[in-house]
Design a protein around this motif. Structure first.
Motif, short mmCIF file in Angstrom:
data_model
loop_
_atom_site.label_atom_id
_atom_site.label_comp_id
_atom_site.label_asym_id
_atom_site.label_seq_id
_atom_site.Cartn_x
_atom_site.Cartn_y
_atom_site.Cartn_z
N ARG B 114 25.62 -18.49 -10.06
CA ARG B 114 26.10 -18.26 -8.69
C ARG B 114 24.93 -18.26 -7.73
NH1 ARG B 114 28.17 -13.67 -5.47
NH2 ARG B 114 26.96 -12.35 -6.84
N VAL B 116 23.21 -17.23 -4.37
CA VAL B 116 23.43 -16.09 -3.47
C VAL B 116 22.59 -16.11 -2.20
CG1 VAL B 116 24.21 -14.55 -5.30
CG2 VAL B 116 21.79 -14.58 -4.70
N LEU B 130 19.51 -18.06 -7.28
CA LEU B 130 20.68 -17.69 -8.06
C LEU B 130 20.81 -16.18 -8.06
CD1 LEU B 130 20.41 -20.03 -11.18
CD2 LEU B 130 21.56 -20.44 -9.01
N TYR B 131 21.93 -15.68 -8.54
CA TYR B 131 22.22 -14.24 -8.55
C TYR B 131 21.13 -13.42 -9.26
CZ TYR B 131 23.44 -14.88 -13.41
OH TYR B 131 23.37 -15.17 -14.73
N PRO B 150 36.50 -14.49 -1.19
CA PRO B 150 36.77 -13.77 -2.43
C PRO B 150 37.77 -12.63 -2.26
CG PRO B 150 34.64 -13.12 -1.53
CD PRO B 150 35.19 -14.17 -0.63
N MET B 151 37.80 -11.77 -3.25
CA MET B 151 38.86 -10.75 -3.35
C MET B 151 39.13 -9.99 -2.06
SD MET B 151 38.21 -8.94 -6.97
CE MET B 151 39.52 -7.75 -6.93
N GLY B 152 38.07 -9.57 -1.40
CA GLY B 152 38.24 -8.76 -0.19
C GLY B 152 38.98 -9.53 0.88
N ASN B 153 38.66 -10.83 0.99
CA ASN B 153 39.35 -11.66 1.97
C ASN B 153 40.81 -11.87 1.58
OD1 ASN B 153 37.19 -12.01 3.69
ND2 ASN B 153 36.51 -13.91 2.73
N LEU B 155 42.56 -9.90 0.06
CA LEU B 155 43.25 -8.63 0.29
C LEU B 155 43.50 -8.41 1.78
CD1 LEU B 155 44.25 -5.98 -0.87
CD2 LEU B 155 41.93 -5.13 -0.85
N CYS B 168 37.11 -14.65 -9.39
CA CYS B 168 36.02 -13.93 -8.71
C CYS B 168 35.51 -12.72 -9.49
CB CYS B 168 36.46 -13.49 -7.31
SG CYS B 168 36.91 -14.84 -6.24
N PRO B 169 36.41 -11.86 -10.02
CA PRO B 169 35.87 -10.69 -10.71
C PRO B 169 34.94 -11.06 -11.87
CG PRO B 169 38.20 -10.42 -10.33
CD PRO B 169 37.88 -11.84 -9.99
N PRO B 173 31.78 -13.49 -6.35
CA PRO B 173 32.40 -14.14 -5.20
C PRO B 173 31.63 -15.35 -4.69
CG PRO B 173 31.26 -12.15 -4.51
CD PRO B 173 31.15 -12.20 -6.01
N ARG B 180 24.15 -18.07 5.08
CA ARG B 180 22.86 -17.54 4.65
C ARG B 180 21.70 -18.29 5.33
NH1 ARG B 180 25.19 -13.59 2.86
NH2 ARG B 180 25.20 -12.88 0.69
N LEU B 300 38.38 -19.57 5.21
CA LEU B 300 37.65 -18.51 5.89
C LEU B 300 36.16 -18.80 5.97
CD1 LEU B 300 39.55 -15.39 4.54
CD2 LEU B 300 39.67 -16.41 6.79
#
Lengths: 327, 425
Positions: B114, B116, B130-131, B150-153, B155, B168-169, B173, B180, B300
């Motif tokens: 991933r 970042v 990378l992460y 990701p998840m928060g979006n 939601l 995602c989990p 994400p 960035r 988004l």
């Protein structure tokens, strides 16, 4: 430079915390006043989701519980070792790198609560061992505890740069340790040994005949050498600079764990960085802490870009804080 | 010259492939363990104007992935409400086929990696992190990280994580690389002024349907049954990504397509209600796992770009797929991704980047979408060759045709036939 940010509590049973509730979450952008996802680190759970599903509330804050002191032992007139019988859950949680608790005498007010690192946590007997040096009003108050003590925990941010210790496997690590700061490094050494790492400890005995943690390191199978790091000006002595350089060449350490004052960290990191800039650092967390929950602000330090770091919860790369003259 | 492509969905695969065909050294970085992203649960190609677009790309020399999709087809020439001559590829065969193809072309692929952050040098990206802190340098970068989750979006703007193919989990994400690099994201909007849009279909486990439905589905590629009157939910159409499938027929009927799984052409459908329908008594969702409740939220995170797919404000960053605009579908991702990969190499060589002519649908959609994004109404629309307003435009401009000869002639008359096949270095 790669920005290493983590919240030690993220994704734990203590997350989301009060910071999230007030829009100050260290990791989650949505819980930090933003409207879209841009989390700074990912540990497998979405903090925003946890917050919503917890009814838009933070999780319950850690509280003091009363436990029995099963052994008191003076290692020196001003250094006290306590064995405290805690419960199963707490002993299990505290058996981890960087674990610490807040301690307090029952009769004292909340303001007396003081953070103390875990030297060892026996998950069979549920006895945790801590070492306290008498320095000021809070530690003096702990010295007055006889049979019982209040313990609040678990907290985990007693060592910064934990990532660089946890990712070491079949490798080698150098620990440079002074005084009571060596207590949390014993637990770190235990975990490093479990991951089949060689651990070399240069252990400053300070004013004592030998450092209290030496037998612990030896029983874990670490190589331990007694040293006296600093000269009269408070600088690392030439002979030890030479030795550290030779050890780095010989052992090719990937991570160095510095356990002393912040001044000591700074000296160690700046010196070693000049020898090999790719070595990672972990440091014992010396920040003043009153609440441990990121609220009181006493632990806030400034990062390299002058950003606020709530060091009781936030993990940082020690290079970013202690290395001077680079960015 | 090293081209780094971030995101291994259809757009990223197309960008990586095109950059490689141009002669660059290519690294494709994917967050999960599979390529194609949402292409693992899609499957619809060549419906309506997508046929024209696919043929144009073949004539332009960028048809590899369309030809692979044709080879993986379960059904060709399928009709369903509002849609003609669709090809349905097998979602189970598609990913390994594309993966092998890219590897055979010597494209380096990193999985479970991933991205970042970026390291900038003024307005140029020097490299990405990378992460785990690994730094990867490159000369030019293509971002195809999509705009979903990701998840928060999901939601905040949807009904929560539905456990979709993006996982995602498990893999962390999506991160907006352009953001960035200091460029603000553009957000798609919905009719009610909120942000994002919900994915428009889910997959049912085919074995959980009755034998009769399964047999018909496998024979014809499509199965249609009426939704009980009391369960018709027209509201759901407004939140859908896929405006080409936001027709009344899709609310009043259950439309299933055979893409390996049984593709259910609605954002989500409460399991209890679904099981009331004859032949659906034992049905269960395949993707998203919680398709009874929710679906992923998209649009988004789009980067402002020019029509050569270069991000405005960063010198060496190109974009494709949903990251590059309000595009819906695999075809649209492949088209924009291919152009991004092509121009990334041109830019890296110091050549002028190029746009596709508006006399081809593949060029027109890229410039039309860009101009439409400038106002709020345009941000509420989606752009696809397959339907809604853009397909209408294709018909009005006489761009839509299923006659391969006409398409071949159009491309040849522009003297750009085969451009995506040419080696640039």
């Amino acid at each position: 430079m790669f920005k290493y940010i983590d919240c030690i509590d993220a994704g734990s049973p203590y997350c989301p915390c009060e910071l999230a509730l007030k829009g100050e979450c260290i990791i989650c952008s949505q819980l930090h006043g933003k409207e879209f996802c841009d989390c700074l680190n990912w540990k497998g759970t979405c903090i925003y989701q946890e917050f919503i599903w917890n009814g838009y509330k933070s999780k319950k804050i850690r509280e003091f519980k009363k436990f029995k002191i099963v052994k008191r032992e003076y290692l020196r007139e001003d250094i006290l070792k306590l064995d405290i019988k805690v419960n199963k859950e707490l002993s299990r949680d505290l058996n981890d790198i960087g674990a610490f608790v807040f301690l307090k005498n029952e009769k004292d007010a909340e303001a007396f609560s003081t953070p103390i690192s875990i030297l060892s946590s026996d998950i069979e007997t549920d006895i945790i061992t801590v070492v306290i040096k008498r320095e000021g009003i809070k530690s003096k108050a702990i010295f007055e505890c006889q049979d019982e003590i209040l313990v609040k925990g678990p907290y985990f941010n007693g060592i910064q740069g934990q990532k660089y210790l946890k990712e070491l496997k079949n490798n080698s690590c150098l620990i440079l340790s002074r005084g009571v700061a060596s207590a949390p490094t014993v637990l770190a050494a235990k975990k490093l040994k479990i991951n089949k790492n060689e651990v070399y400890v240069l252990l400053d005995r300070g004013r004592s005949r030998e450092n209290f943690s030496k037998p612990y390191f030896l029983s874990l199978g670490c190589i331990v050498e007694d040293v006296s790091f600093l000269n009269i000006d408070g600088e690392i002595k030439y002979e030890y600079k030479k030795e550290i350089e030779q050890l780095i060449k010989k052992w090719n350490f990937k991570t160095v764990l510095s356990a002393g004052s912040d001044d000591f960290h700074e000296k160690v990191i700046n010196f070693i960085y000049k020898i090999d800039k790719y070595i990672n650092f972990a440091t014992v967390n010396n920040s003043t802490m009153c609440c441990g929950e990121g609220i009181c602000g006493s632990c806030i330090i400034k990062g390299s870009n002058n950003e606020k770091i709530r060091s009781c919860k936030q993990q940082y790369n020690p290079k970013e804080v202690f290395l001077r003259g680079i960015n | 010259m090293k081209v780094v492509v971030i995101g291994g969905g259809w757009a990223g695969c197309a960008a990586a492939l095109e950059a490689k065909k141009c002669g660059a050294d290519v690294l494709l970085i994917e967050r999960t363990d599979m390529l194609l992203g949402l292409g693992n649960v899609g499957g619809i190609m060549r419906n309506n104007g997508r046929y024209t677009a696919a043929q144009e790309m073949i004539e332009l020399g960028g048809g590899d992935l369309f030809e692979l999709a044709d080879k993986c087809a379960r059904h060709k020439n399928v009709e369903f409400p509002g849609h003609k001559h669709a090809t349905l590829y097998d979602v189970i065969k598609m990913e390994p086929t594309v993966r092998r193809y890219l590897l055979e072309k010597n494209i380096n692929i990193m999985f479970e990696a991933r991205v970042v952050d970026v390291e900038l040098d003024k307005n140029s990206i020097k490299g990405i992190y990378l992460y785990d802190g690994t730094f990867i340098e490159g000369d030019v970068f293509v971002e195809t990280t999509g705009s979903t989750g990701p998840m928060g979006n999901c939601l905040r703007y949807g009904k929560g994580c539905s456990m979709c193919i993006l996982r995602c989990p498990s893999y962390g994400p999506r991160i907006s690389i352009s953001k960035r690099a200091g460029v603000e994201d553009i957000l798609g909007m919905r009719g009610d002024d909120s942000y994002g849009a919900m994915s428009g279909s889910c997959k049912l486990n085919k074995e959980s349907l009755s034998d009769e439905i399964r047999e018909k589905l496998e024979r014809d590629g499509v199965y249609i049954v009426e939704v009980p009157k009391e369960d018709v939910n027209l509201e759901k159409l407004n939140m859908k990504v896929c405006q080409q499938y936001a027709l009344k027929e899709f609310a009043e009927n259950i439309v299933l397509l055979d893409t390996g799984h049984a593709k259910l052409m609605t954002s989500y459908y409460p399991l209890e209600k679904l099981r009331k329908i004859k032949g659906f008594e034992n049905v269960r969702f395949e993707d998203p796992y919680s398709g009874g409740k929710a679906n992923s939220i998209r649009y988004l995170s789009m980067a402002p770009r020019d029509n050569s797919m270069k991000v405005t404000g960063v010198d060496n960053l190109f974009v494709g797929g949903e990251k590059s605009g309000l595009f819906v579908g695999h075809t649209e991702a492949i088209v924009t991704g291919t152009l991004a990969g092509y121009n990334a190499v041109r830019w890296g060589l110091g050549l002028k980047t190029t746009t596709l002519p508006a006399s081809l649908s593949v060029g027109d959609i890229i410039s039309f979408e860009n101009s439409m994004k400038e106002n709020i109404e345009g941000l509420k629309k989606r752009y696809t060759f397959a339907g809604a307003s853009y397909f209408e435009r294709m018909k009005e401009l006489n761009l839509y045709t299923t006659d391969d000869n006409i398409i071949e002639k159009r491309v040849k008359n522009l003297f750009i036939d085969g451009i995506f096949k040419e080696r640039l270095l």
